[in-house]
Design an enzyme around this catalytic site. Structure first.
Site, PDB file in Angstrom:
ATOM      1  N   ASP A  65       1.001  -1.159  -0.095  1.00 35.36           N
ATOM      2  CA  ASP A  65       0.147   0.075  -0.075  1.00 35.36           C
ATOM      3  C   ASP A  65       0.712   1.462   0.060  1.00 35.36           C
ATOM      4  O   ASP A  65       0.810   2.079   0.823  1.00 35.36           O
ATOM      5  CB  ASP A  65      -0.930  -0.036   1.185  1.00 35.36           C
ATOM      6  CG  ASP A  65      -1.880   1.084   1.163  1.00 35.36           C
ATOM      7  OD1 ASP A  65      -2.088   1.919   0.042  1.00 35.36           O
ATOM      8  OD2 ASP A  65      -2.553   1.450   2.290  1.00 35.36           O
ATOM      9  N   HIS A 108      -2.718   1.133  11.810  1.00 30.70           N
ATOM     10  CA  HIS A 108      -2.412  -0.324  11.522  1.00 30.70           C
ATOM     11  C   HIS A 108      -1.114  -0.533  10.988  1.00 30.70           C
ATOM     12  O   HIS A 108      -0.174   0.676  10.984  1.00 30.70           O
ATOM     13  CB  HIS A 108      -3.223  -0.667  10.297  1.00 30.70           C
ATOM     14  CG  HIS A 108      -3.309   0.223   8.969  1.00 30.70           C
ATOM     15  ND1 HIS A 108      -4.185   1.147   8.843  1.00 30.70           N
ATOM     16  CD2 HIS A 108      -2.471   0.533   8.344  1.00 30.70           C
ATOM     17  CE1 HIS A 108      -3.908   2.051   7.991  1.00 30.70           C
ATOM     18  NE2 HIS A 108      -2.552   1.515   7.243  1.00 30.70           N
ATOM     19  N   GLN A 173      -2.856  -5.215   6.396  1.00 32.25           N
ATOM     20  CA  GLN A 173      -2.602  -4.074   7.299  1.00 32.25           C
ATOM     21  C   GLN A 173      -3.492  -4.488   8.609  1.00 32.25           C
ATOM     22  O   GLN A 173      -4.620  -3.758   8.643  1.00 32.25           O
ATOM     23  CB  GLN A 173      -3.189  -3.042   6.580  1.00 32.25           C
ATOM     24  CG  GLN A 173      -2.215  -2.557   5.588  1.00 32.25           C
ATOM     25  CD  GLN A 173      -2.704  -1.357   4.544  1.00 32.25           C
ATOM     26  OE1 GLN A 173      -4.059  -1.265   4.418  1.00 32.25           O
ATOM     27  NE2 GLN A 173      -1.865  -0.338   4.374  1.00 32.25           N
ATOM     28  N   ASP A 175      -5.207  -3.883  12.089  1.00 30.24           N
ATOM     29  CA  ASP A 175      -5.267  -2.796  12.923  1.00 30.24           C
ATOM     30  C   ASP A 175      -4.624  -2.890  14.312  1.00 30.24           C
ATOM     31  O   ASP A 175      -4.687  -4.253  14.970  1.00 30.24           O
ATOM     32  CB  ASP A 175      -6.842  -2.519  13.200  1.00 30.24           C
ATOM     33  CG  ASP A 175      -7.429  -1.752  12.058  1.00 30.24           C
ATOM     34  OD1 ASP A 175      -6.664  -1.513  10.948  1.00 30.24           O
ATOM     35  OD2 ASP A 175      -8.234  -0.922  12.517  1.00 30.24           O
ATOM     36  N   ASP A 205      -2.438   9.426   9.769  1.00 31.07           N
ATOM     37  CA  ASP A 205      -3.265   8.659   8.668  1.00 31.07           C
ATOM     38  C   ASP A 205      -4.524   8.099   9.547  1.00 31.07           C
ATOM     39  O   ASP A 205      -4.327   7.433  10.769  1.00 31.07           O
ATOM     40  CB  ASP A 205      -2.412   7.608   7.999  1.00 31.07           C
ATOM     41  CG  ASP A 205      -2.829   6.740   7.138  1.00 31.07           C
ATOM     42  OD1 ASP A 205      -3.265   7.396   5.916  1.00 31.07           O
ATOM     43  OD2 ASP A 205      -3.218   5.479   7.106  1.00 31.07           O
ATOM     44  N   TYR A 209     -10.177   5.303  13.168  1.00 31.78           N
ATOM     45  CA  TYR A 209     -10.585   4.080  13.234  1.00 31.78           C
ATOM     46  C   TYR A 209      -9.486   3.271  14.299  1.00 31.78           C
ATOM     47  O   TYR A 209      -9.272   2.298  14.328  1.00 31.78           O
ATOM     48  CB  TYR A 209     -10.196   3.347  11.887  1.00 31.78           C
ATOM     49  CG  TYR A 209     -10.935   4.122  10.803  1.00 31.78           C
ATOM     50  CD1 TYR A 209     -12.084   4.075  10.690  1.00 31.78           C
ATOM     51  CD2 TYR A 209     -10.022   4.802   9.897  1.00 31.78           C
ATOM     52  CE1 TYR A 209     -12.741   4.813   9.419  1.00 31.78           C
ATOM     53  CE2 TYR A 209     -10.280   5.294   8.857  1.00 31.78           C
ATOM     54  CZ  TYR A 209     -11.681   5.404   8.454  1.00 31.78           C
ATOM     55  OH  TYR A 209     -12.246   6.421   7.490  1.00 31.78           O
ATOM     56  N   GLU A 212     -12.554  -0.059  18.386  1.00 26.97           N
ATOM     57  CA  GLU A 212     -13.801  -0.871  18.300  1.00 26.97           C
ATOM     58  C   GLU A 212     -14.714  -1.015  19.158  1.00 26.97           C
ATOM     59  O   GLU A 212     -14.263  -1.354  20.512  1.00 26.97           O
ATOM     60  CB  GLU A 212     -13.086  -2.261  17.617  1.00 26.97           C
ATOM     61  CG  GLU A 212     -12.157  -2.101  16.376  1.00 26.97           C
ATOM     62  CD  GLU A 212     -10.926  -1.859  16.962  1.00 26.97           C
ATOM     63  OE1 GLU A 212     -10.401  -2.296  17.885  1.00 26.97           O
ATOM     64  OE2 GLU A 212     -10.171  -1.091  16.170  1.00 26.97           O
ATOM     65  N   GLU A 247      -6.097  13.207   9.206  1.00 26.57           N
ATOM     66  CA  GLU A 247      -6.633  12.678   7.786  1.00 26.57           C
ATOM     67  C   GLU A 247      -8.169  11.889   8.522  1.00 26.57           C
ATOM     68  O   GLU A 247      -7.749  10.752   9.002  1.00 26.57           O
ATOM     69  CB  GLU A 247      -5.912  11.609   7.090  1.00 26.57           C
ATOM     70  CG  GLU A 247      -6.803  11.305   5.904  1.00 26.57           C
ATOM     71  CD  GLU A 247      -6.719   9.683   5.392  1.00 26.57           C
ATOM     72  OE1 GLU A 247      -6.880   9.566   4.210  1.00 26.57           O
ATOM     73  OE2 GLU A 247      -6.187   8.654   6.222  1.00 26.57           O
ATOM     74  N   HIS A 312      -2.835  11.958  -3.297  1.00 26.53           N
ATOM     75  CA  HIS A 312      -2.390  10.422  -3.746  1.00 26.53           C
ATOM     76  C   HIS A 312      -3.220   9.237  -3.974  1.00 26.53           C
ATOM     77  O   HIS A 312      -3.254   8.319  -4.410  1.00 26.53           O
ATOM     78  CB  HIS A 312      -1.308   9.882  -2.865  1.00 26.53           C
ATOM     79  CG  HIS A 312      -1.779   9.749  -1.388  1.00 26.53           C
ATOM     80  ND1 HIS A 312      -2.375  10.707  -0.355  1.00 26.53           N
ATOM     81  CD2 HIS A 312      -2.071   8.696  -0.816  1.00 26.53           C
ATOM     82  CE1 HIS A 312      -2.746  10.312   0.574  1.00 26.53           C
ATOM     83  NE2 HIS A 312      -2.461   9.018   0.370  1.00 26.53           N
ATOM     84  N   ASP A 313      -4.550   9.743  -3.263  1.00 31.92           N
ATOM     85  CA  ASP A 313      -5.692   8.820  -3.060  1.00 31.92           C
ATOM     86  C   ASP A 313      -6.696   9.061  -4.349  1.00 31.92           C
ATOM     87  O   ASP A 313      -6.470  10.137  -5.004  1.00 31.92           O
ATOM     88  CB  ASP A 313      -6.472   8.811  -1.864  1.00 31.92           C
ATOM     89  CG  ASP A 313      -5.686   8.067  -0.677  1.00 31.92           C
ATOM     90  OD1 ASP A 313      -4.864   7.246  -1.095  1.00 31.92           O
ATOM     91  OD2 ASP A 313      -5.602   8.559   0.278  1.00 31.92           O
TER      92      ASP A 313
HETATM   93  C1  GLC Z   1      -5.035   6.531   4.195  1.00 30.98           C
HETATM   94  C2  GLC Z   1      -4.189   7.006   3.147  1.00 30.98           C
HETATM   95  C3  GLC Z   1      -4.208   5.794   1.952  1.00 30.98           C
HETATM   96  C4  GLC Z   1      -3.901   4.607   2.494  1.00 30.98           C
HETATM   97  C5  GLC Z   1      -4.879   4.232   3.754  1.00 30.98           C
HETATM   98  C6  GLC Z   1      -4.553   2.913   4.406  1.00 30.98           C
HETATM   99  O1  GLC Z   1      -6.348   6.737   3.877  1.00 30.98           O
HETATM  100  O2  GLC Z   1      -4.145   8.184   2.714  1.00 30.98           O
HETATM  101  O3  GLC Z   1      -3.232   6.265   0.615  1.00 30.98           O
HETATM  102  O4  GLC Z   1      -3.985   3.426   1.706  1.00 30.98           O
HETATM  103  O5  GLC Z   1      -4.756   5.492   4.448  1.00 30.98           O
HETATM  104  O6  GLC Z   1      -3.358   3.258   5.271  1.00 30.98           O
END
Ligand code: GLC
Length: 547
Positions: A65, A108, A173, A175, A205, A209, A212, A247, A312-313
């Site tokens: 990723d 994660h 990934q 958590d 990032d 989340y 839980e 984010e 970038h997403d």
């Molecule tokens: C965030 C990042 C993204 C990544 C995701 C999982 O949303 O911007 O690029 O894939 O987290 O880490």
């Protein structure tokens, strides 16, 4: 260094440049961009007029990723450089008055991280509780699957542990388990490690989340906010002047909660605003924009939005209504290949059909609306994308520096590049590149640099109160920004056609709009509607001065 970081509230006036290090400049000829390459390009970045670099993940990673799958939080990925290179980068940036923040992926790790490798050994492992395990895969059913194109569940089976583990993103990934206090301590120590190296802050990032709880969608839980306050206390107590940028792709009320009472994040990305800029433009209608900004709850003093057009997403469409999502998809993603999860995986220029007027218009809104603008690498020259590359890779192709071999990005064999450079007729690097745009005074690059200089010459843009001006037609969006006795008037035409417009400017009667170009020829404002005529997609930036 401490003195440099100490300059308080710098984030309020910041302009960010988002750098994908792997794609920026390769100094070692291995086909990957690296930190030394980035250092070589600091003069260029400085010349843009930005004030802070945001580096996407630079930690060791199996790169499933693109580095958001971290396998070691305390090192630099060897393909990108070393810790010494990193220190050299921050020092060289600081000498130029540029700050540096990096991504910090806290929700994660990669399944290759030694924490997870040890955790898989079972409950006797001291790392077992670092992750969220379950004997069944039916807990937390209300949590959404975010990467819906790839994953069908937030649980994945681990053969070694013989249990399911929880993951909100890719199944590689897992958590982290924030209910386990050593995880919280470990992440705070990761922060200290980078802060001690001189970093100016973090883009944190996937913040919502962290915890839980059954019966919830496992987002924005009070426990998550409590941990955010712990991160903030660490910054305030040990590293004042550094910043945390969230984010959190959330609806306004949940998003604003990440500023807390000024005791959580200093900044958060304005996810609701971003798609509405594209919506307003396509519909030629100011309502989506005005409604969004007027209904956003106020944020604490000393906090700031981070505003952006692209990153970038994929251009995420989660924060719009179903009808608006359908509309944006049909208008901006005509080929199904352009879609990914709930978003559009395209860069700015191709989204706007490479129309220079529309690109300038959206930048003009970005730079004049409240918030600290974030510019995604390559978008300053209108770089294109490659929708035939998988996942989000099409918007992460090598930076186009010149028409030399590999776009001047790398002197490696072309087949060694981490991703191919763009060669298609519209976006090819021979035409779209920094060197060519530096030579042409009329280029997008020169225009944007100029606009950024204008913006930084006037604190109204970063600090001013916004007030929308009533207009006689909905394709015009006009607002004032006022700060300490200075008022700017910004008028934008969202339409593809010329628009005559009356502006209700009576409150400013007696003042005269002076265009930022220095043109004093505009008539004085009277106690009657003010008339302007705007060309298609035109933006006008004025200061209101005594006549
Ligand atoms: C965030 C990042 C993204 C990544 C995701 C999982 O949303 O911007 O690029 O894939 O987290 O880490």
């Amino acid at each position: 260094m401490a003195e440099f970081n100490g300059g308080g509230h710098w984030h309020l006036d910041a302009v960010f440049y988002q750098v994908y290090v792997r794609g920026f400049k390769d100094s070692s000829r291995d086909g990957n961009g690296d930190l030394r390459g980035l250092i070589e390009k600091l003069d260029y970045i400085e010349s843009l007029g930005v004030s802070c670099l945001w580096l996407m993940p630079i930690f060791p990673s199996p790169l499933r990723d693109d580095g958001y799958d971290v396998s070691d939080f305390l090192e630099i990925d060897p393909s990108i450089g070393s810790l010494a290179d990193f220190q050299q980068l921050t020092e060289a940036a600081h000498q130029r008055d540029l700050r540096v923040i990096t991504d910090l992926v806290i929700s994660h790790t990669s399944d290759q991280h030694h924490w997870f490798q040890k955790a898989r050994q079972g409950p006797d492992s001291p790392f077992f509780s670092y992750y969220v395990w379950s004997d069944s895969d039916d807990r937390y059913q209300e949590a959404q699957v975010i990467f819906s194109d790839t994953e069908h569940s937030n649980w994945a089976w681990d053969h070694q542990a013989k249990r399911y583990y929880w993951h909100r993103f890719f199944s590689h990934q897992p958590d982290l388990n924030y209910d386990h206090l050593p995880v919280q301590e470990a992440i705070l120590d990761v922060m200290r490690f980078w802060l001690d190296l001189g970093i100016d802050g973090f883009r944190v990032d996937a913040v919502p989340y962290l915890f839980e709880r059954e019966g919830t969608n496992c987002e924005n839980l009070p426990e998550t906010h409590a941990f955010c306050r712990r991160m903030r206390r660490l910054i305030d107590g040990e590293y004042p002047g550094r910043i945390l940028l969230a984010e959190a792709n959330q609806w306004p009320d949940d998003l604003v909660a990440y500023f807390g009472a000024g005791d959580e994040f200093h900044m958060a990305f304005n996810f609701p605003l971003m798609p509405r800029l594209f919506l307003a433009l396509r519909r030629e209608d100011n309502r989506p924009l005005i409604d969004c900004i007027e209904t956003l709850p106020a944020i604490p003093a000393d906090c700031q939005w981070a505003t952006f057009l692209r990153n970038h997403d994929e251009l995420t469409l989660e924060m719009v209504t179903d009808a608006d999502r359908d509309y944006l998809t049909s208008e901006y993603a005509r080929d199904p290949r352009m879609m990914l999860n709930v978003g559009i995986r395209r860069r700015l220029a191709p989204l706007l059909d490479h129309d220079r007027r529309r690109i300038e218009l959206l930048y003009s809104l970005l730079l004049s609306l409240p918030g600290a603008p974030v510019i995604y690498y390559g978008d300053e020259i209108g770089m294109g994308d490659n929708i035939y590359l998988g996942d989000r890779n099409g918007v992460r192709t090598p930076m186009q520096w010149s028409d030399d071999r590999n776009a001047g990005f790398s002197s490696a064999d072309p087949s060694r590049l981490y991703k191919p450079v763009l060669t298609d007729p519209l976006d090819n690097y021979q035409t779209v590149n920094v060197a060519a745009q530096l030579r042409s005074p009329a280029s997008l690059l020169h225009w944007l640099r100029h606009q950024l200089r204008l913006r930084s010459s006037q604190p109204v843009f970063s600090r001013g109160e916004i007030r929308f001006v009533q207009v006689s037609c909905r394709s015009i969006v006009a607002f004032t920004r006022s700060h300490r006795g200075t008022t700017a008037l910004l008028v934008h035409n969202l339409a593809a056609t010329v628009q005559p417009v009356h502006l209700e400017l009576e409150a400013y009667a007696g003042l005269r709009p002076v265009h930022f170009s220095g043109n004093h020829g505009f008539p004085q404002i009277q106690a009657a509607p003010y008339f302007l005529n705007l060309a298609p997609y035109e933006s006008l930036w004025f200061l209101l001065e005594p006549a």
